[in-house]
Design an enzyme around this catalytic site. Structure first.
Site, PDB file in Angstrom:
ATOM      1  CE1 TYR A  65      44.663 -20.058  79.555  1.00 18.56           C
ATOM      2  CE2 TYR A  65      44.512 -17.958  80.712  1.00 18.56           C
ATOM      3  CZ  TYR A  65      45.260 -19.035  80.282  1.00 18.56           C
ATOM      4  OH  TYR A  65      46.610 -19.102  80.588  1.00 18.56           O
ATOM      5  CE  LYS A 111      55.047 -13.797  81.138  1.00 23.02           C
ATOM      6  NZ  LYS A 111      55.343 -12.577  80.360  1.00 23.02           N
ATOM      7  CB  CYS A 164      41.125 -20.224  73.678  1.00 20.16           C
ATOM      8  SG  CYS A 164      40.908 -18.771  72.647  1.00 20.16           S
ATOM      9  CB  SER A 195      42.287 -26.593  73.184  1.00 19.85           C
ATOM     10  OG  SER A 195      43.555 -26.461  72.624  1.00 19.85           O
ATOM     11  CG  HIS A 230      41.697 -25.312  67.105  1.00 24.17           C
ATOM     12  ND1 HIS A 230      41.494 -25.135  68.456  1.00 24.17           N
ATOM     13  CD2 HIS A 230      42.940 -25.835  66.992  1.00 24.17           C
ATOM     14  CE1 HIS A 230      42.565 -25.536  69.114  1.00 24.17           C
ATOM     15  NE2 HIS A 230      43.457 -25.968  68.256  1.00 24.17           N
ATOM     16  CB  ALA A 276      50.786 -29.293  88.154  1.00 27.96           C
ATOM     17  CD1 TRP A 325      44.187 -26.501  82.479  1.00 25.92           C
ATOM     18  CD2 TRP A 325      43.900 -24.311  82.046  1.00 25.92           C
ATOM     19  NE1 TRP A 325      44.118 -25.834  83.676  1.00 25.92           N
ATOM     20  CE2 TRP A 325      43.948 -24.504  83.433  1.00 25.92           C
ATOM     21  CE3 TRP A 325      43.722 -23.015  81.545  1.00 25.92           C
ATOM     22  CZ2 TRP A 325      43.831 -23.423  84.333  1.00 25.92           C
ATOM     23  CZ3 TRP A 325      43.612 -21.958  82.425  1.00 25.92           C
ATOM     24  CH2 TRP A 325      43.664 -22.157  83.801  1.00 25.92           C
ATOM     25  CB  SER A 328      44.330 -28.963  86.250  1.00 24.64           C
ATOM     26  OG  SER A 328      43.863 -30.280  86.223  1.00 24.64           O
ATOM     27  CB  THR A 329      48.330 -25.526  88.975  1.00 23.75           C
ATOM     28  OG1 THR A 329      49.419 -26.435  89.110  1.00 23.75           O
ATOM     29  CG2 THR A 329      47.365 -25.687  90.135  1.00 23.75           C
TER      30      THR A 329
HETATM   31  P1  A3P Z   1      50.412 -18.804  76.981  1.00 26.32           P
HETATM   32  O1  A3P Z   1      51.101 -18.902  75.652  1.00 26.32           O
HETATM   33  O2  A3P Z   1      49.842 -17.454  77.244  1.00 26.32           O
HETATM   34  O3  A3P Z   1      51.270 -19.287  78.098  1.00 26.32           O
HETATM   35  P2  A3P Z   1      46.155 -24.115  73.695  1.00 26.32           P
HETATM   36  O4  A3P Z   1      46.272 -25.306  74.547  1.00 26.32           O
HETATM   37  O5  A3P Z   1      44.761 -23.860  73.244  1.00 26.32           O
HETATM   38  O6  A3P Z   1      47.152 -24.140  72.584  1.00 26.32           O
HETATM   39  O7  A3P Z   1      46.501 -22.847  74.597  1.00 26.32           O
HETATM   40  C1  A3P Z   1      47.799 -22.623  75.076  1.00 26.32           C
HETATM   41  C2  A3P Z   1      47.769 -21.553  76.142  1.00 26.32           C
HETATM   42  O8  A3P Z   1      47.100 -22.075  77.313  1.00 26.32           O
HETATM   43  C3  A3P Z   1      49.176 -21.168  76.598  1.00 26.32           C
HETATM   44  O9  A3P Z   1      49.125 -19.783  76.927  1.00 26.32           O
HETATM   45  C4  A3P Z   1      49.346 -22.047  77.830  1.00 26.32           C
HETATM   46  O10 A3P Z   1      50.343 -21.642  78.720  1.00 26.32           O
HETATM   47  C5  A3P Z   1      47.956 -21.926  78.438  1.00 26.32           C
HETATM   48  N1  A3P Z   1      47.726 -22.993  79.442  1.00 26.32           N
HETATM   49  C6  A3P Z   1      47.789 -24.325  79.268  1.00 26.32           C
HETATM   50  N2  A3P Z   1      47.602 -24.961  80.434  1.00 26.32           N
HETATM   51  C7  A3P Z   1      47.405 -24.009  81.367  1.00 26.32           C
HETATM   52  C8  A3P Z   1      47.158 -24.040  82.783  1.00 26.32           C
HETATM   53  N3  A3P Z   1      47.101 -25.175  83.469  1.00 26.32           N
HETATM   54  N4  A3P Z   1      46.989 -22.848  83.414  1.00 26.32           N
HETATM   55  C9  A3P Z   1      47.053 -21.682  82.733  1.00 26.32           C
HETATM   56  N5  A3P Z   1      47.300 -21.591  81.414  1.00 26.32           N
HETATM   57  C10 A3P Z   1      47.475 -22.743  80.730  1.00 26.32           C
END
Ligand code: A3P
Length: 303
Positions: A203, A260, A66, A68, A118, A241, A70, A237-238
């Site tokens: 998210y 993605k 979800c 985390s 989690h 990046a 990020w 944080s994009t």
């Molecule tokens: P996707 O697999 O859809 O790309 P977690 O960190 O909880 O394991 O979640 C991973 C998901 O968060 C991944 O999704 C990842 O790409 C997405 N994510 C991580 N950083 C992100 C950011 N800066 N912007 C958008 N999505 C991000």
């Protein structure tokens, strides 16, 4: 900004263990919830009961995939902005992962400590509530969460794969995946999202308005930061990046973890029947709850 060496060390160890683990042997059940044997042990869960949270710990609670990592990155950047100190991971940041001695070691670690988790609400150590640690709860729409979870299993070479998306979807809907059911996790949190010291983060809201959300997180944590600092943190944080830095921050797992980063990727995998099944499950379990409204299901999971 953070020092990730411990983080990467733990990930590498877990990946090494995963290599020898078949999907049929990946899970063990503790108090009714399946966890991956590569990351969790019952000894660690027992030790966790006695974990002493501090008032200034920052808890990041989420179901897997979800976002985390990020939020973790954003909070580390905020800590750096207010303290000028790089956040050093004392241990792998997921509270329930690692050896049973980690909580003893964590007693020595300076505040603020970040505790990602989690765990379902009712499995969190009591001291988090007793000592009123601040909790950020991150949710993502269930369809994209499932798709992200599936790709994570099937893309990372060392993690056991599912035979197909359909097989993963079946297990996801039954809650037979790591950390159990998304829906149970959500129902468990539903009544606590407006508690004192809890902040809900979506998210999809982060995707839509990153700077604004970061500002709100800073306010919630009572961190005093300037507009310019917010601007700098949001630029770092994009998705592009974070993906570009992922090898450095998350080692071999990096590019798979930052896969993605989009809203609506579920449309590429869900069949009509799967859409219907999840829509019905949502309707039955969450639609009438306050969390159900917060997830904006019609906007992100329908149409
Ligand atoms: P996707 O697999 O859809 O790309 P977690 O960190 O909880 O394991 O979640 C991973 C998901 O968060 C991944 O999704 C990842 O790409 C997405 N994510 C991580 N950083 C992100 C950011 N800066 N912007 C958008 N999505 C991000």
């Amino acid at each position: 900004m953070a020092d990730e060496s411990k983080f990467i060390e733990f990930i590498d160890e877990a990946l090494e263990k995963s290599k020898e683990t078949a999907l049929s042997h990946l899970f063990f059940t503790y108090e009714g919830i399946p966890y991956p044997v590569t990351m969790c042990t019952s000894e660690t869960f027992q030790a966790l009961d006695a974990f002493e949270a501090r008032h200034d710990d920052i808890v990041l609670a989420s179901y897997p995939k979800c976002g985390s990592n990020w939020i973790l990155h954003i909070v580390c950047e905020l800590i750096f902005a207010v303290s000028k100190k790089k956040y050093e991971y004392p241990e792998f940041p997921v509270l329930e992962c690692g050896d049973s001695g980690k909580y003893q070691r964590m007693k020595q670690f300076p505040s603020p400590r970040i505790l990602a988790t989690h765990l379902h609400y009712d499995k969190l150590p009591e001291s988090i509530f007793k000592n009123k640690a601040k909790i950020l709860v991150i949710f993502r729409n269930p369809k994209d969460t499932a798709v992200s979870f599936f790709h994570f299993h099937n893309n990372v070479p060392d993690i056991p794969s599912y035979s197909s998306w359909d097989e993963f979807f079946r297990q996801f809907m039954k809650g037979q995946v790591s950390w159990g059911s998304y829906f149970d996790f959500a129902i468990n949190w539903n009544k606590h999202l407006d508690d004192e010291n809890v902040k809900f983060i979506l998210y999809e809201d982060l995707k839509e308005n990153l700077a604004d959300e970061i500002k709100q997180i800073a306010e919630f944590l009572a961190f005093s930061v300037t507009e310019e600092q917010i601007h700098t943190i949001s630029a770092k944080s994009t998705f592009p990046a974070m993906r570009a830095a992922s090898q450095e921050t998350h080692g071999a797992l990096g590019p798979f973890l930052f896969r993605k980063g989009e809203v609506g990727d579920w449309k590429n995998l869900f069949s009509g029947a799967q859409n219907q099944e999840m829509d019905e499950k949502f309707k039955k379990s969450l639609a009438v709850t306050s969390l159900g409204a917060k997830l904006k299901y019609e906007s992100y999971c329908q149409g």
